[in-house]
Each structure stands twice: as C-alpha cells, then as structure tokens.
Write an enzyme that holds these catalytic residues in place. Structure first.
Site, PDB file in Angstrom:
ATOM      1  N   LYS A 104      60.826  86.956  64.702  1.00 15.90           N
ATOM      2  CA  LYS A 104      61.096  85.533  64.499  1.00 15.90           C
ATOM      3  C   LYS A 104      60.395  85.087  63.237  1.00 15.90           C
ATOM      4  CE  LYS A 104      63.209  82.273  66.935  1.00 15.90           C
ATOM      5  NZ  LYS A 104      64.241  82.459  67.953  1.00 15.90           N
ATOM      6  N   SER A 347      75.359  88.044  66.595  1.00 12.56           N
ATOM      7  CA  SER A 347      74.658  88.545  65.401  1.00 12.56           C
ATOM      8  C   SER A 347      74.765  90.069  65.327  1.00 12.56           C
ATOM      9  CB  SER A 347      73.173  88.158  65.440  1.00 12.56           C
ATOM     10  OG  SER A 347      72.974  86.845  64.993  1.00 12.56           O
TER      11      SER A 347
HETATM   12  N1  GLU Z   1      67.812  82.138  67.037  1.00 12.78           N
HETATM   13  C1  GLU Z   1      68.665  82.724  68.015  1.00 12.78           C
HETATM   14  C2  GLU Z   1      67.873  83.090  69.245  1.00 12.78           C
HETATM   15  O1  GLU Z   1      66.826  82.545  69.518  1.00 12.78           O
HETATM   16  C3  GLU Z   1      69.527  83.858  67.456  1.00 12.78           C
HETATM   17  C4  GLU Z   1      68.780  85.027  66.900  1.00 12.78           C
HETATM   18  C5  GLU Z   1      69.652  86.057  66.160  1.00 12.78           C
HETATM   19  O2  GLU Z   1      70.867  85.867  66.081  1.00 12.78           O
HETATM   20  O3  GLU Z   1      69.073  87.012  65.663  1.00 12.78           O
HETATM   21  O4  GLU Z   1      68.302  83.877  70.045  1.00 12.78           O
END
Ligand code: GLU
Length: 421
Positions: A104, A347
């Site tokens: 993250k 993704s």
């Molecule tokens: N921010 C999104 C999550 O918390 C997507 C993360 C991603 O696509 O890598 O799952």
C-alpha cells in the site's frame, strides 16, 4: 487511533490463528512488513512556492508474488495507516487466490486543495520518489481513496520515463487509453454486489427489498448504491464527508449522484433530509455498508448500530472492539477482505493483459470477476459452517492457510523436520 491501527489489525488476525494451520515461522514473519519507505515529495505549487508532502510505500508481504495495493491521497495518511492497509491487502490477495502479496502507499495531502496541475506534479513526484521500490514483478500500485485512473495514468507514464521503456503492468487502474482494462472503475462495487448476492439468502432470509444505509459516496459507495437500488433495495441513507442524507421511503440515488458530480459533494441535496453524520451509522436498516475510511465504527458507537448485517466495503471500517460488541448483539459482519476484493481482482486481470500484450473485453472481465467472487465467497461460507466460525474469522483462516503453505515452502521451517523424506 492510527498508531493502534496495526496492533488492532494484528489482534484480529491472531484471533483467527487457533482455527488455522500457521507455522510459528510464518506467524513471526507476518508481524512486521517486508519493507517500508518514507519519502518527502516536493511539489512546485501554482503560486511558485515549494511544498513538501510526506509519502509512504509499504510492501507487507511478497511470498506469493509482487506486493499489490493502492495509493491513497488523504490528509490523515500516516506510516501506521499505510502499513495496516498493506497488512490487509496481504490477506485480501490470499483470500482471492491471486499471485500477489500485499502492499500500500499514500501521501498525506488534501487533494481537494490542489489544482489539477499541482495534483499531476504530486502524482509524478510521488512515483519518482518510490520508483526504486516498485515494478511489475516487485510491487504494483493501483487506485485507492481519492486517487483515480487519471492519477494512475500519470504514474505509469512517469515510470516509463524514468525507466526509458514501456512497463504498463507496473500500475493498474490506468485509463483505457494507457493500457487500462474495461470494468476496473466499477470493479470494487461489482465485486461487493456479487458477495452480497451470494450470501443474501443466508444473512437476510425472507427479505425481498432490504433497506440499506451507505457511509461513503465515493467510487465504490455511489456505484454500489445504484446497483442495489436497481436490484430493488431501498437505499434509505447515504453520506460523504460533507453531508448525510436520509429518506425512510428510499432515496433517488441517480439524483444524488448527479448532484455530487455537479457540485463535488452531497451538501444541500436535491432529495431526502440532512441528518448528523453519526446518525447515519445508527439508522434502523437491514444492511449497513461502511464504504469510507477505517475505524468508522469503534467501541464508542458500535452499541448504537441498529443494522442486522454489515458489509464492509471500506478497508477496516470496524475496530476489533466494535466487532466484539456487534457480534454479541447478533449483527452479521461480512468482512472487507472479501467484500471489497473485486478491485484488486480486476487489477490482476489488467496486469495479466499488460504482460501478455492482450486485450480483454468487458464481458470477459465481468464474467471472470463474478466467477472469482462467487467461488471465494462460497469457500468462506463453507469454512464458516464447517468450523462454526464468524465470517471474518473464516475469511482470515481461508487466507492464512493459503499463505502459510507458500511461506513454509519457501522458508527453512521444513528443513527442521524429517530430512530423509
Ligand atoms: N485499493 C484497492 C483495495 O484496497 C485496490 C488495490 C489494487 O487494485 O491493487 O483493494
């Protein structure tokens, strides 16, 4: 609150351990991140001043593949918050059986205070600052709170400039024109919808048109409101950071989305009545959907929650204290690492398409997302039933057992066993 966030998250993970097979080695490794980077991002503002914004990128685990997780722009971003979000990503990717670990990133900034060109300079500056620790096989960013496909496009472009070549799979959630995939911007709400439909007869038996309140009217919350309204649900409350709106008869979701698009917020709504933000969480509803930030429901307000079921669309919206209070009150909680996993799943499709040079059409994305969400939801429910566990614990057990098998296969723990075999 944020400093305790990781400890709180680890408590929840450890509560699942008595029910899961996890080696001591793997447990020890999961108590801290693989790597944490703090950067200072200089941005030349439109008025000529230079401002420095603190940014972070944490790779929590990369046992089963490159770390994966979004980047958020929010004034409350801290090292502890990003680390916790990366911790949750670790279990989310395992739960979904994706070939990724958890990561993250974030920048402590209020993006609403920036002009479009300042936002672009910040996005490119942040990417340049973390460029050494990301990569298609190392750690792959994506959108999160207050970042979108435009921001991902700038970041992918910046990475290509720095590395003097095309590496579109380094960032997911890009615009279609830069290697994005159809269906990514609705993936989180689509995934949540599939989870809800899969468990609906279990958690809401005999209710044809459930009532729902949704906290958070961003990308995921507003799109899910539309999908639920279209499915015949009564959306009786929604809120964003500026207003909470209520109508016991059901809100006109399309009118509210139009209003938010035109004015930037839900304040002065064209329909419904404004209520206090805190009261939205306490509405008497069949379903409450926290879709904003972590810690929205904690020990101080959990007793006032009147919902029968909670679907966590935000990451970590309930603290461990809230979990205990709601569990005692018989509220069913369907956990974040399952409910909001649609985003990272699509993704994954984008990353595959970029790496193979292929193009996926929207029908393929939708069909494969639904299949993946239903399969893993069914697996979590089956595990909960077989071992008599709450759904959150079952989701963690499912993820932990997958991760543990891989960690033990890469580690030395097995060497201390029977070497003759
Ligand atoms: N921010 C999104 C999550 O918390 C997507 C993360 C991603 O696509 O890598 O799952």
């Amino acid at each position: 609150m944020t400093d305790d966030l990781l400890e709180d998250a680890i408590v929840r993970f450890e509560e699942a351990l008595p029910h899961a097979q996890l080696s001591e080695d793997a447990h020890e490794r999961l108590r801290s991140p693989v790597s944490s980077l703090k950067v200072s991002v200089p941005v030349r503002m439109d008025d000529g001043r230079l401002r420095i914004f603190p940014g972070y990128r944490v790779r929590y685990d990369d046992t089963r593949g490159p770390a994966k997780g979004g980047i958020r722009f929010h004034p409350g971003v801290t090292a502890a918050e990003v680390t916790t979000l990366a911790f949750w990503m670790t279990f989310k990717t395992e739960l979904m059986d994706l070939p990724f670990g958890g990561g993250k990133g974030g920048v402590a900034v209020d993006p609403k205070q920036l002009s479009a060109s300042e936002l672009e300079r910040l996005s490119r500056g942040y990417l340049a600052a973390i460029a050494d620790v990301i990569g298609p096989d190392v750690d792959i960013p994506a959108p999160d709170v207050a970042t979108n496909e435009l921001v991902m496009g700038w970041m992918a472009h910046e990475y290509a400039k720095i590395n003097r070549g095309h590496h579109p799979s380094v960032v997911t959630g890009k615009p279609l024109a830069l290697g994005g995939i159809p269906g990514r911007s609705s993936a989180t709400s689509d995934g949540a919808f599939h989870v809800i439909r899969t468990v609906q007869s279990r958690v809401l038996p005999d209710i044809d048109h459930p009532s729902v309140a949704i906290q958070g009217f961003g990308n995921a919350g507003s799109q899910l409101a539309t999908r639920l309204a279209e499915a015949g649900w009564r959306v009786v409350g929604v809120s964003d950071s500026s207003a909470a709106i209520h109508d016991a008869g059901g809100l006109d979701v399309a009118a509210l989305r139009e209003h938010k698009k035109a004015t930037g917020s839900l304040a002065d709504p064209p329909v419904g009545e404004e209520i206090a933000a805190e009261d939205l969480l306490c509405l008497e509803v069949d379903v409450l959907i926290p879709a904003a930030l972590e810690g929205a429901i904690d020990g101080s307000n959990a007793e006032r929650v009147r919902a029968r079921t909670i679907f966590e669309v935000a990451n970590g919206p309930l603290t461990a204290d809230a979990d205990r209070i709601l569990d005692d009150a018989g509220v069913q909680i369907v956990p974040d690492i399952l409910v909001n996993a649609g985003g990272v799943t699509v993704s994954w499709f984008e990353w595959i398409a970029n790496r193979t040079g292929d193009r996926w059409d929207e029908a393929t994305v939708r069909e494969r997302l639904e299949r993946r969400m239903v399969t893993e939801t069914d697996a979590v429910v089956a595990l909960a039933d077989a071992r008599d566990l709450p759904l959150r614990t079952a989701a963690y057990v499912h993820a932990i057992e997958r991760l543990s098998r891989s960690m033990d296969a890469t580690g030395t723990a097995s060497l201390f066993g029977d070497l003759d075999g």
